[in-house]
Structure formats: C-alpha cells, structure tokens
Write an enzyme that holds these catalytic residues in place. Structure first.
Site, mmCIF file in Angstrom:
data_model
loop_
_atom_site.group_PDB
_atom_site.id
_atom_site.type_symbol
_atom_site.label_atom_id
_atom_site.label_comp_id
_atom_site.label_asym_id
_atom_site.label_seq_id
_atom_site.Cartn_x
_atom_site.Cartn_y
_atom_site.Cartn_z
ATOM 1 N N ASP A 12 46.384 49.965 41.958
ATOM 2 C CA ASP A 12 45.250 49.117 42.297
ATOM 3 C C ASP A 12 44.253 49.234 41.147
ATOM 4 O O ASP A 12 43.676 50.301 40.924
ATOM 5 C CB ASP A 12 44.635 49.608 43.607
ATOM 6 N N ASP A 36 41.102 39.029 41.546
ATOM 7 C CA ASP A 36 39.714 38.595 41.423
ATOM 8 C C ASP A 36 38.922 38.970 42.681
ATOM 9 O O ASP A 36 37.853 39.579 42.601
ATOM 10 C CB ASP A 36 39.684 37.078 41.183
#
Length: 172
Positions: A12, A36
């Site tokens: 991540d 995003d």
C-alpha cells in the site's frame, strides 16, 4: 540501472516510509478512485485543499504538494494518459509522467520516491507495456542523477508486481 537503487514491492503506497510518493492522479487533481482516492483519504482533507490551489495538471505532467498525514513528506501528482490503443502518443505522455515526477522529487530534496503503476487502472494502459516504460524512464533519469538513493515501484496487485519485476530485469 543500478539495481541497488531500485526495488519492486507489493504494498500500500500510502504506508511507505519514503520521502515522496507519486499519485496516479486525474487532471483535476481533486481525487478519484484507486490509488488517487487512497492517497487523498490517507493524507486527509488538507491534501484536497492543496490540490485545489494547483488548478489542475496536464496529462504527462506532475505537481507536488505536502504529504500531510502520510508518512511521505511529499505527494507528487502525475497525470498519466488514458490508453487509446497506443497510437495517440500515450507512451511519450507516460514516460513524461515519470520524468517530471523524478525532477520534482529532486527539486524538493527527496532522496527516496515510490511510484504506483501509473495509468494501468481505470486508464487501462497495458500493464507490461506500462512497466517497461516506467523502468526505462527511471533508468534514463538515474543514469544522469545521483541525487536519488532509491526508487520504489509499488504495486498493489500481483499482476502489476510481476510486470514490473519482468521489466526491471530486462536489458536495454
């Protein structure tokens, strides 16, 4: 490319302890889905306000903001191309995203930077081709720059990880 200055990870990107992370942004810079949206959620509402002040960004270019609540000091918002079959200059625009992001990182004083697989999500860029372009762009930049200690290609899915690993070990 100096293999000691690059690595590919499945992780991540919002949790990486690097100086700068790159956001695969849309041209409004005001958040979206995928990486995003994850970056905007993790950074907090200040990121949206900072992005509003930038008034957008052209495809192939990038802008920089603080990282706010992220471990990264900066977020570099790169606007990749939408895949239209490969005959609309997509490769040049994608290459430009990586180059501009690296330039902004160096200008900010970053020594470490992490990239997601720009344009391979909703923008549908083929993962293998996008990975080859990304690796080649970083190789080219690092060959003339010793100001970056590490470039991380941060992949969220196994197929992206495999594509980046294959591209990293290709020879020019």
């Amino acid at each position: 490319m100096d293999q000691s200055r690059t690595r590919v990870v499945e992780a991540d990107i919002t949790r990486l302890a690097v100086d700068a992370i790159v956001n695969a942004a849309n041209s409004s810079l005001l958040g979206g889905g995928g990486v995003d949206g994850a970056i905007h959620r993790a950074a907090g509402p200040q990121l949206l306000e900072a992005c509003r002040a930038l008034c957008g960004c052209a495809t192939g270019d990038a802008r920089i903001t603080p990282g706010f609540r992220l471990p990264a000091r900066w977020v570099i918002h790169a606007v990749g191309p939408v895949w239209k079959g490969g005959e609309q200059g997509e490769a040049d625009l994608l290459r430009s995203c990586y180059r501009r992001s690296l330039e902004l990182a160096v200008e900010a004083g970053a020594r470490t930077i992490a990239f997601p697989a720009i344009s391979t999500g909703i923008y549908a860029y083929p993962k293998d081709e996008a990975a080859r372009i990304a690796i080649a762009a970083v190789r080219s930049f690092l060959s003339g720059c010793d100001l970056l200690d590490e470039v991380v290609f941060c992949c969220f899915a196994p197929d992206s990880l495999d594509a980046h690993r294959r591209a990293l070990y290709l020879r020019d």
